[in-house]
Motif scaffolding. Structure first.
Motif, PDB file in Angstrom:
ATOM      1  N   SER A 209      23.203  53.123  -7.332  1.00 38.38           N
ATOM      2  CA  SER A 209      22.269  52.055  -7.680  1.00 38.38           C
ATOM      3  C   SER A 209      20.890  52.358  -7.119  1.00 38.38           C
ATOM      4  O   SER A 209      20.754  52.943  -6.036  1.00 38.38           O
ATOM      5  N   SER A 210      19.872  51.911  -7.824  1.00 35.85           N
ATOM      6  CA  SER A 210      18.504  52.025  -7.328  1.00 35.85           C
ATOM      7  C   SER A 210      18.138  50.780  -6.543  1.00 35.85           C
ATOM      8  O   SER A 210      18.755  49.721  -6.724  1.00 35.85           O
ATOM      9  N   PRO A 211      17.126  50.880  -5.688  1.00 30.27           N
ATOM     10  CA  PRO A 211      16.526  49.652  -5.174  1.00 30.27           C
ATOM     11  C   PRO A 211      15.749  48.971  -6.296  1.00 30.27           C
ATOM     12  O   PRO A 211      15.607  49.520  -7.403  1.00 30.27           O
ATOM     13  N   THR A 212      15.237  47.790  -6.030  1.00 27.44           N
ATOM     14  CA  THR A 212      14.340  47.138  -6.977  1.00 27.44           C
ATOM     15  C   THR A 212      13.001  47.870  -6.951  1.00 27.44           C
ATOM     16  O   THR A 212      12.398  48.035  -5.898  1.00 27.44           O
ATOM     17  N   MET A 213      12.562  48.324  -8.121  1.00 24.46           N
ATOM     18  CA  MET A 213      11.331  49.106  -8.236  1.00 24.46           C
ATOM     19  C   MET A 213      10.340  48.309  -9.080  1.00 24.46           C
ATOM     20  O   MET A 213      10.712  47.771 -10.129  1.00 24.46           O
ATOM     21  N   SER A 214       9.086  48.242  -8.621  1.00 19.97           N
ATOM     22  CA  SER A 214       8.130  47.332  -9.257  1.00 19.97           C
ATOM     23  C   SER A 214       6.824  48.039  -9.601  1.00 19.97           C
ATOM     24  O   SER A 214       5.969  48.215  -8.735  1.00 19.97           O
ATOM     25  N   PRO A 215       6.655  48.430 -10.872  1.00  9.06           N
ATOM     26  CA  PRO A 215       5.351  48.959 -11.285  1.00  9.06           C
ATOM     27  C   PRO A 215       4.352  47.827 -11.495  1.00  9.06           C
ATOM     28  O   PRO A 215       4.718  46.747 -11.986  1.00  9.06           O
ATOM     29  N   HIS A 216       3.107  48.069 -11.121  1.00 13.45           N
ATOM     30  CA  HIS A 216       2.077  47.033 -11.251  1.00 13.45           C
ATOM     31  C   HIS A 216       1.837  46.714 -12.724  1.00 13.45           C
ATOM     32  O   HIS A 216       1.812  47.596 -13.583  1.00 13.45           O
ATOM     33  N   CYS A 217       1.667  45.415 -12.996  1.00 14.65           N
ATOM     34  CA  CYS A 217       1.313  44.968 -14.343  1.00 14.65           C
ATOM     35  C   CYS A 217       0.692  43.586 -14.211  1.00 14.65           C
ATOM     36  O   CYS A 217       1.288  42.690 -13.605  1.00 14.65           O
ATOM     37  N   ALA A 218      -0.500  43.412 -14.723  1.00 16.80           N
ATOM     38  CA  ALA A 218      -1.245  42.163 -14.542  1.00 16.80           C
ATOM     39  C   ALA A 218      -0.444  40.967 -15.050  1.00 16.80           C
ATOM     40  O   ALA A 218       0.301  41.068 -16.035  1.00 16.80           O
ATOM     41  N   ASP A 219      -0.624  39.833 -14.369  1.00 18.99           N
ATOM     42  CA  ASP A 219       0.076  38.615 -14.769  1.00 18.99           C
ATOM     43  C   ASP A 219      -0.187  38.273 -16.231  1.00 18.99           C
ATOM     44  O   ASP A 219       0.700  37.787 -16.948  1.00 18.99           O
ATOM     45  N   GLU A 220      -1.411  38.529 -16.672  1.00 23.08           N
ATOM     46  CA  GLU A 220      -1.775  38.166 -18.043  1.00 23.08           C
ATOM     47  C   GLU A 220      -1.085  39.055 -19.079  1.00 23.08           C
ATOM     48  O   GLU A 220      -0.982  38.683 -20.252  1.00 23.08           O
ATOM     49  N   ALA A 221      -0.598  40.227 -18.662  1.00 22.93           N
ATOM     50  CA  ALA A 221      -0.030  41.196 -19.615  1.00 22.93           C
ATOM     51  C   ALA A 221       1.480  41.345 -19.512  1.00 22.93           C
ATOM     52  O   ALA A 221       2.131  41.762 -20.470  1.00 22.93           O
ATOM     53  N   LYS A 222       2.065  41.018 -18.349  1.00 19.29           N
ATOM     54  CA  LYS A 222       3.435  41.455 -18.071  1.00 19.29           C
ATOM     55  C   LYS A 222       4.474  40.877 -19.038  1.00 19.29           C
ATOM     56  O   LYS A 222       5.402  41.582 -19.457  1.00 19.29           O
TER      57      LYS A 222
END
Length: 499
Positions: free
Chosen positions: A393-406
């Protein structure tokens, strides 16, 4: 009439100091999070309090609320601004002071108060603030309530009235600690690393563990709102590695790590190896399903597939209910379905009666881990982990993405995999066996390997998790396949961590 909040104001100006600023994106799916002074000011917080108070009256609830604040340099002032708004809306405030989020949830029961507004940014970086709130214990707001609150606040649609009041509840932590520790001590002598990342839990967790009969090794339990080493986040590998080192140095039986507001608990075994929270959930489900066979466990879509495939859980008649990620969604599902526990990969666990009261509490989770060890006197934490079927299993991975676009990006990713399944196109060379789209998309291939993409509910990020029951190589293939889809969207930025 209170002025209408503005989406942005320039600090150190007349306008900033004489009117409310509230950025709309701070209203998340199930709580509120802003960068303080950049996205919300104190008058904006006051407006938020008026909005919560207005909602309480419109929903026909008793106008009385519990509030508390976490250990950040600005949280107390934010709480008092919130309190003035609540009082202006005719709400009686019960302030329990510096607190964990679950302490505020517990106070709803202990003080017989229906509503809660806890000032915390949880594990977010310094600079963030937020509020976790609800009017129907033990539930917190979901998307419908957050949308209504957003409309009230941004339109200054307040109903201000008399009847508000304030009282400070002295020594409330003692009531909370007594509730957790008024029980038989553990029969097994356990040495426990208690890691708090200099967050709020450091004021309470070591004492609770000692009163249960543990020998406690404290790690970063001194309160320091600068978070000098790392953010108090037991999903963060930096904190988990610090726990590993402390466990190995002290010879502890287990390491328990708490997030910034104490509603989550991370675990490191006696060999210093981190156990992702969903795997800990499977271990606890095994333990509890022996006591409560045929139980239902609610599981978030980021979590391991073992809840549905583990032979021990199947033998004990367990039903796994995969549901939306997010503490409000999970809490509501657990309470409405009558499930015994809800397990979220982030470490939010929701123990229902008879184990808990239905809300997430990192210390209740820690006690459940210790009770599991106590009921397995000849097994170490590593033994219990190694008894699970192997998955990578991977850890939780979070690429940046603006709130307005995600959210728009996630819709397109969902459509990509729906189209691939409809056309019979493979993922990592295998047919798609299953798609779960209750929260983003979880795509599972023929051999059981899966990848998830969803929008973070509280930060400008996407969330990516992958797992394979076959091999580490298959897990990595699934990550590259999911990431390749994300890379077709230039709005998606760098990851906070990757495998």
């Amino acid at each position: 009439m209170y002025p209408k909040p503005q989406p942005s104001l320039t600090p150190n100006t007349y306008a900033y100091e004489s009117g409310p600023m509230v950025k709309a994106t701070g209203f998340r799916e199930y709580d509120a999070r802003w960068l303080f002074e950049k996205e919300i000011n104190l008058m904006g917080i006051q407006a938020l309090g008026m909005g919560i108070g207005t909602m309480i009256h419109r929903m026909g609830k008793k106008p009385e609320i519990v509030t508390g604040h976490d250990f950040r340099g600005y949280s107390a002032s934010i709480k008092m601004a919130l309190v003035t708004g609540l009082m202006a809306a005719g709400v009686k405030v019960n302030d329990i002071g510096l607190a964990l989020s679950p302490m505020a949830y517990f106070a709803q029961f202990a003080l017989d108060v229906p509503c809660v507004a806890m000032v915390t940014a949880s594990h977010n970086d310094n600079g963030w603030t937020g509020v976790k709130m609800g009017v129907n214990r033990p539930m917190t707001f979901g998307p419908d309530e957050m949308t209504k609150l957003k409309e009230i606040v941004l339109n200054a649609d307040f109903e201000l009235r008399d009847g508000g009041g304030y009282r400070f509840v002295e020594n409330f932590p003692e009531v909370y600690i007594k509730d957790l520790t008024d029980r038989p001590k553990l029969t097994r002598k356990l040495k426990v690393v208690c890691a708090c990342g200099n967050g709020t839990a450091g004021a309470f967790a070591p004492r609770v563990l000692r009163e249960l009969g543990c020998e406690v090794v404290e790690l970063d339990t001194e309160l320091d709102h600068t978070f000098p080493k790392y953010n108090p986040n037991p999903e963060d590998l930096e904190m988990l590695h610090a726990m590993r080192d402390a466990v190995l140095a002290s010879g502890a039986d287990v390491g328990l790590g708490f997030d910034g507001d104490g509603d989550r608990c991370g675990v490191v075994d006696n060999h210093g190896e981190e156990i992702f929270a969903d795997k800990v959930g499977v271990m606890l489900a095994r333990d509890l399903s022996k006591l409560y066979p045929n139980s239902t466990f609610v599981v978030d879509v980021k979590s391991t597939g073992l809840f549905a495939t583990d032979p021990e859980l199947i033998k004990n008649g367990v039903k796994a209910d995969y549901w939306k990620t997010g503490h409000s969604y999970m809490k509501r599902r657990v309470n409405e379905s009558g499930a015994l526990v809800g397990f979220e990969k982030s470490g939010h666990y929701f123990f229902n009666k008879p184990v808990g009261r239905g809300y997430d509490d990192g210390l209740v989770s820690a006690i459940a881990v210790l009770d599991m060890l106590d009921r397995s006197p000849d097994k170490s934490m590593a033994d219990l982990k190694d008894a699970l079927p192997k998955t990578w299993s991977s850890p939780t991975m979070s690429p940046h993405c603006a709130d307005e676009a995600k959210y728009g990006i996630v819709e397109q990713v969902v459509k990509h995999f729906e189209d691939a399944k409809a056309k019979g196109e493979p993922v990592t060379g295998q047919p798609i066996r299953d798609l779960v789209t209750v929260n983003g998309v979880r795509v599972t291939t023929e051999d059981g390997s899966w990848g998830l993409v969803r929008a973070s509910s509280n930060k400008p990020e996407l969330v990516v998790v992958v797992e394979s029951p076959v091999s580490e190589a298959r897990m990595r293939e699934m990550f590259h396949a999911v990431d390749a889809v994300l890379r077709t969207h230039p709005e998606v930025g760098a990851y906070n961590q990757t495998i």
